[in-house]
Structures are given as structure tokens and as C-alpha cells.
Design a protein around this motif. Structure first.
Motif, PDB file in Angstrom:
ATOM      1  N   UNK A   1       0.941  -1.121   0.112  1.00 45.72           N
ATOM      2  CA  UNK A   1      -0.113   0.114   0.035  1.00 45.72           C
ATOM      3  C   UNK A   1       1.076   1.190   0.024  1.00 45.72           C
ATOM      4  N   UNK A   2       0.609   2.251  -0.944  1.00 45.34           N
ATOM      5  CA  UNK A   2       1.188   3.408  -0.997  1.00 45.34           C
ATOM      6  C   UNK A   2       0.578   4.464  -0.239  1.00 45.34           C
ATOM      7  N   UNK A   3       1.172   4.923   0.682  1.00 44.62           N
ATOM      8  CA  UNK A   3       0.361   6.004   1.761  1.00 44.62           C
ATOM      9  C   UNK A   3       0.874   7.195   1.188  1.00 44.62           C
ATOM     10  N   UNK A   4       0.467   8.533   1.830  1.00 47.55           N
ATOM     11  CA  UNK A   4       0.463   9.927   1.417  1.00 47.55           C
ATOM     12  C   UNK A   4       2.108  10.197   1.490  1.00 47.55           C
ATOM     13  N   UNK A   5       2.884   9.765   2.566  1.00 47.02           N
ATOM     14  CA  UNK A   5       4.356  10.286   2.684  1.00 47.02           C
ATOM     15  C   UNK A   5       4.720   9.484   1.493  1.00 47.02           C
ATOM     16  N   UNK A   6       4.512   8.169   1.239  1.00 49.01           N
ATOM     17  CA  UNK A   6       5.264   7.702   0.238  1.00 49.01           C
ATOM     18  C   UNK A   6       4.929   8.365  -1.222  1.00 49.01           C
ATOM     19  N   UNK A   7       3.852   8.834  -1.296  1.00 54.10           N
ATOM     20  CA  UNK A   7       3.471   9.597  -2.707  1.00 54.10           C
ATOM     21  C   UNK A   7       4.150  10.906  -2.497  1.00 54.10           C
TER      22      UNK A   7
ATOM     23  N   UNK B   1       6.950  11.766  -5.736  1.00 59.44           N
ATOM     24  CA  UNK B   1       6.652  12.978  -6.421  1.00 59.44           C
ATOM     25  C   UNK B   1       7.855  14.067  -6.211  1.00 59.44           C
ATOM     26  N   UNK B   2       8.559  14.038  -5.007  1.00 61.04           N
ATOM     27  CA  UNK B   2       9.603  14.829  -4.952  1.00 61.04           C
ATOM     28  C   UNK B   2      10.879  14.132  -5.817  1.00 61.04           C
TER      29      UNK B   2
ATOM     30  N   UNK C   1      14.517  15.236   1.544  1.00 61.92           N
ATOM     31  CA  UNK C   1      13.334  14.570   1.659  1.00 61.92           C
ATOM     32  C   UNK C   1      12.615  14.568   2.705  1.00 61.92           C
ATOM     33  N   UNK C   2      13.688  14.365   3.887  1.00 62.01           N
ATOM     34  CA  UNK C   2      13.213  14.361   5.573  1.00 62.01           C
ATOM     35  C   UNK C   2      12.269  15.917   5.566  1.00 62.01           C
ATOM     36  N   UNK C   3      12.703  16.835   4.955  1.00 59.01           N
ATOM     37  CA  UNK C   3      12.129  18.152   5.117  1.00 59.01           C
ATOM     38  C   UNK C   3      10.614  18.225   4.393  1.00 59.01           C
ATOM     39  N   UNK C   4      10.961  17.760   3.514  1.00 55.82           N
ATOM     40  CA  UNK C   4       9.674  17.620   2.664  1.00 55.82           C
ATOM     41  C   UNK C   4       8.271  16.749   3.318  1.00 55.82           C
ATOM     42  N   UNK C   5       8.865  15.729   3.921  1.00 55.61           N
ATOM     43  CA  UNK C   5       7.702  14.674   4.356  1.00 55.61           C
ATOM     44  C   UNK C   5       7.678  14.938   5.997  1.00 55.61           C
ATOM     45  N   UNK C   6       8.637  15.787   6.839  1.00 52.44           N
ATOM     46  CA  UNK C   6       8.266  15.905   8.083  1.00 52.44           C
ATOM     47  C   UNK C   6       8.796  14.515   8.972  1.00 52.44           C
ATOM     48  N   UNK C   7       9.409  13.770   8.020  1.00 56.32           N
ATOM     49  CA  UNK C   7      10.076  12.302   8.813  1.00 56.32           C
ATOM     50  C   UNK C   7      11.579  12.818   9.000  1.00 56.32           C
TER      51      UNK C   7
ATOM     52  N   UNK D   1       3.874  10.995 -14.232  1.00 50.43           N
ATOM     53  CA  UNK D   1       3.293   9.721 -13.457  1.00 50.43           C
ATOM     54  C   UNK D   1       1.740   9.998 -13.441  1.00 50.43           C
ATOM     55  N   UNK D   2       0.864   8.973 -13.421  1.00 44.56           N
ATOM     56  CA  UNK D   2      -0.567   9.245 -13.275  1.00 44.56           C
ATOM     57  C   UNK D   2      -0.755   9.298 -11.836  1.00 44.56           C
TER      58      UNK D   2
END
Length: 147
Positions: A1-7, A11-12, A24-30, A141-142
Motif C-alpha cells: 500500500x502506498x500512503x501519503x508520505x510515500x506519494x 513526487x519529490x 526529502x525528510x524536510x518535505x515529508x516531516x520524517x 506519473x498518473x
């Protein structure tokens, strides 16, 4: 399953495959290690298959781009496929349903260059060529949502 963070990560990376784990951590908050782990899992699952660069073929003298529909002559399907694979100017090719068996994209320096390459195919197939004037939608990507 692809979640919002994976998306968000996908995308990034589509925008810039060279982004650091920190970016990428800055973009996702992880945290960076969490991002690294997510990317590793996406790679293992086959969601992420390549990290690549995008170049402009014009900088290498390829001033024209063509889309070619290719219809092999009877009994020549495999030979046509071999010819397409052997010509490096063919940068993409899809085997499709319908009257044409292949739709391919190639980059050439001149119209004479195009004719020379198509002559190699025309011994085994009928071709229909269109010169690309502009690309209003680049490969993308779609939508990545599971809706």
C-alpha cells in the motif's frame, strides 16, 4: 500500500531524483533514517525502479524527434523488434495492439539521418512517421492516490 508520505517521496523524486535524504525528510516531516527506510522498502517492492537524469538530446546534436508507427510485414515481427533494439536512436518503443505493432520514439540529427534509420526498418515493415513539434506534456506519473 502506498500512503501519503510515500506519494510525497515519489513526487519529490520525480521532480529531482538527486534530492538528499535530508531534503526529502524536510518535505515529508520524517527523519532522514525514516526516509531512507521508506525508500529502501519502495525499492524492494519494485515501486521505485530507477533513479535517473533527464537530458536534452539537442545538446548532443539531435535536433529532431519523431514518433514512428511500425507495422511489420508478415513473418517479420521478431526481425523488426531486433532492428529497433539495435538502433540506439530509438529511445522508446512500445509493442501495441491494433494495426501497428510498435510505436516508437527516436531522436535524429537531420531528416537525412531519419531516412537512413527508417530504411533499415522499411525492409521489414511499413512505417508512418510524425515529427514532434512540441511536447506539451512530458513523461509524468498518473495520479498516485488509491482513490
Amino acid at each position: 500500500m502506498i500512503d501519503t508520505i510515500d506519494q510525497q517521496l515519489i513526487a519529490a523524486l520525480m521532480d529531482d531524483s538527486r534530492l538528499s535524504l535530508k531534503a526529502l525528510a524536510g518535505i515529508t516531516g520524517l527523519s532522514s533514517p525514516s526516509v531512507g527506510e521508506r525508500l529502501r522498502r519502495l525499492e524492494e517492492r519494485g515501486v521505485l525502479t530507477h533513479y535517473t537524469v533527464d537530458i536534452d538530446p539537442k545538446h548532443f546534436g539531435y535536433l529532431l524527434q519523431a514518433i514512428v508507427r511500425i507495422r511489420p510485414l508478415p513473418g517479420k515481427l521478431q526481425e523488426v523488434e531486433r532492428q529497433i533494439q539495435a538502433i540506439p536512436e530509438f529511445t522508446e518503443c512500445d509493442k501495441v495492439t491494433g494495426e501497428d505493432c510498435f510505436i516508437a520514439r527516436l531522436h535524429v540529427r537531420t531528416m537525412d539521418h531519419l531516412d537512413t534509420l527508417l530504411d533499415r526498418i522499411n525492409a521489414y515493415a511499413e512505417t508512418n512517421t510524425a515529427i514532434v513539434k512540441k511536447t506539451p506534456v512530458r513523461r509524468r506519473l498518473p495520479p498516485l492516490t488509491n482513490d
